[in-house]
Design a protein around this motif. Structure first.
Motif, PDB file in Angstrom:
ATOM      1  N   GLU A 156       0.890  -1.161   0.000  1.00  0.00           N
ATOM      2  CA  GLU A 156       0.000   0.000   0.000  1.00  0.00           C
ATOM      3  C   GLU A 156       0.921   1.202   0.000  1.00  0.00           C
ATOM      4  N   SER A 157       0.893   2.008  -1.055  1.00  0.00           N
ATOM      5  CA  SER A 157       1.925   3.028  -1.240  1.00  0.00           C
ATOM      6  C   SER A 157       1.410   4.460  -1.314  1.00  0.00           C
ATOM      7  N   GLU A 158       0.186   4.703  -0.812  1.00  0.00           N
ATOM      8  CA  GLU A 158      -0.366   6.053  -0.876  1.00  0.00           C
ATOM      9  C   GLU A 158      -0.448   6.750   0.484  1.00  0.00           C
ATOM     10  N   SER A 159      -0.286   6.017   1.558  1.00  0.00           N
ATOM     11  CA  SER A 159      -0.459   6.588   2.899  1.00  0.00           C
ATOM     12  C   SER A 159       0.700   7.508   3.263  1.00  0.00           C
ATOM     13  N   LYS A 160       0.369   8.569   4.018  1.00  0.00           N
ATOM     14  CA  LYS A 160       1.365   9.530   4.469  1.00  0.00           C
ATOM     15  C   LYS A 160       1.509   9.557   5.992  1.00  0.00           C
ATOM     16  N   ASN A 161       0.597   8.883   6.688  1.00  0.00           N
ATOM     17  CA  ASN A 161       0.643   8.870   8.145  1.00  0.00           C
ATOM     18  C   ASN A 161      -0.001   7.583   8.666  1.00  0.00           C
ATOM     19  N   THR A 162      -0.030   7.451   9.971  1.00  0.00           N
ATOM     20  CA  THR A 162      -0.514   6.211  10.576  1.00  0.00           C
ATOM     21  C   THR A 162      -1.993   5.985  10.313  1.00  0.00           C
ATOM     22  N   GLU A 164      -3.702   6.912   7.718  1.00  0.00           N
ATOM     23  CA  GLU A 164      -3.850   6.447   6.342  1.00  0.00           C
ATOM     24  C   GLU A 164      -3.289   5.041   6.160  1.00  0.00           C
ATOM     25  N   ASN A 165      -2.268   4.678   6.941  1.00  0.00           N
ATOM     26  CA  ASN A 165      -1.784   3.291   6.917  1.00  0.00           C
ATOM     27  C   ASN A 165      -2.941   2.326   7.140  1.00  0.00           C
ATOM     28  N   ALA A 166      -3.728   2.613   8.170  1.00  0.00           N
ATOM     29  CA  ALA A 166      -4.858   1.749   8.512  1.00  0.00           C
ATOM     30  C   ALA A 166      -5.979   1.867   7.482  1.00  0.00           C
ATOM     31  N   LEU A 167      -6.312   3.097   7.126  1.00  0.00           N
ATOM     32  CA  LEU A 167      -7.429   3.357   6.220  1.00  0.00           C
ATOM     33  C   LEU A 167      -7.201   2.713   4.855  1.00  0.00           C
ATOM     34  N   PHE A 168      -5.993   2.849   4.322  1.00  0.00           N
ATOM     35  CA  PHE A 168      -5.712   2.346   2.977  1.00  0.00           C
ATOM     36  C   PHE A 168      -5.361   0.854   2.968  1.00  0.00           C
ATOM     37  N   SER A 169      -5.022   0.315   4.134  1.00  0.00           N
ATOM     38  CA  SER A 169      -4.724  -1.120   4.217  1.00  0.00           C
ATOM     39  C   SER A 169      -5.999  -1.958   4.248  1.00  0.00           C
TER      40      SER A 169
END
Length: 255
Positions: A156-162, A164-169
């Motif tokens: 997952e390569s679009e997240s900029k913070n923690t 978004e890590n969760a949201l985009f995963s």
């Protein structure tokens, strides 16, 4: 905007900035009482934030304890590895790993030992100036050189913070391992906020803390107790940044 403000906040909450500001006030103020008070305050902060023993004890209270592989009672469909462990030298085409590299090293070991079936790397770019350099694809490329099958590497390569890590995963996990068991792999100091973010988006995870700043028996050596340590400033920066991020996320409802 949130991303840019977070970068500004990192500067404001840095202890050395507070100390320098107090020293500047002490140097230029014309009031003797204020001059003395600001100098003493700067000295107290300097001694406090350079003390390794105090830092170690605060870290012990903050970090989520690590567990060994044998303490993991289940196998997991996916090991979720949060980024923030490397930079990229475009001139040499080389990855330069930081202390957080323990995240991926532990994930590799867990994969090799059969504890996790797949590795999900969630990390875009944490840089304002180099937003096109995404961490997850670069780490995937590195894992391929270690002969880990491509089908076992998710990114997952679009997240900029923690958050978004969760949201985009989540959509990736829902597709690749719906209703699966997930092992969250990140630094011990970062685990508290990470668990909250993944829980917020409906992902139940088991924590696996890495690269601890604390750990092992407490040290009572005189140099550890009394002698100022310049490296403690950096670690305090890390801890204060994380605590502030945790508080901001709570207020914003991100975890």
């Amino acid at each position: 905007m949130f991303f840019i403000l977070s970068k500004v906040l990192v500067f404001i909450i840095t202890p050395i900035v507070w100390i320098v500001a107090l020293l500047i006030i002490s140097l230029f103020t014309k009031k003797p009482k204020r001059k003395r008070r600001t100098f003493i305050a700067a000295l107290i902060l300097l001694l406090f934030f350079s003390n390794s023993f105090l830092l170690d004890n605060v870290m012990r209270m903050w970090e989520i304890p690590a567990v060994s592989e044998v303490d993991l009672k289940d196998s997991y469909d996916v090991g979720i590895v949060l980024g923030g462990m490397m930079s990229y030298d475009s001139n040499l085409d080389r990855l330069q790993f930081s202390k957080g590299v323990d995240r991926i090293l532990q994930a590799i070991q867990l994969y090799k030992d059969g504890v996790i079936e797949k590795i999900l790397i969630t990390s875009g770019s944490g840089s304002i100036t180099y937003s096109d350099i995404k961490e997850a694809p670069l780490i995937k490329k590195y894992l391929l050189t270690l002969e880990i099958p491509e089908e076992d590497i998710l990114i997952e390569s679009e997240s900029k913070n923690t958050r978004e890590n969760a949201l985009f995963s989540k959509p990736i996990l829902d597709k690749e391992a719906p209703e699966g068991k997930y092992l969250l792999i990140t630094s011990a100091f970062h685990m508290r906020r990470s668990i909250g973010c993944f829980k917020k988006v409906g992902i139940k995870v088991t924590p696996f803390s890495t690269d601890r700043y604390s750990g092992g028996p407490r040290r009572w050596a005189l140099d550890f107790l009394l002698i100022p340590n310049v490296e403690a400033f950096h670690t305090w920066n890390v801890l204060i940044h994380e605590m502030t991020g945790y508080l901001v996320y709570k207020i914003a409802g991100y975890d």
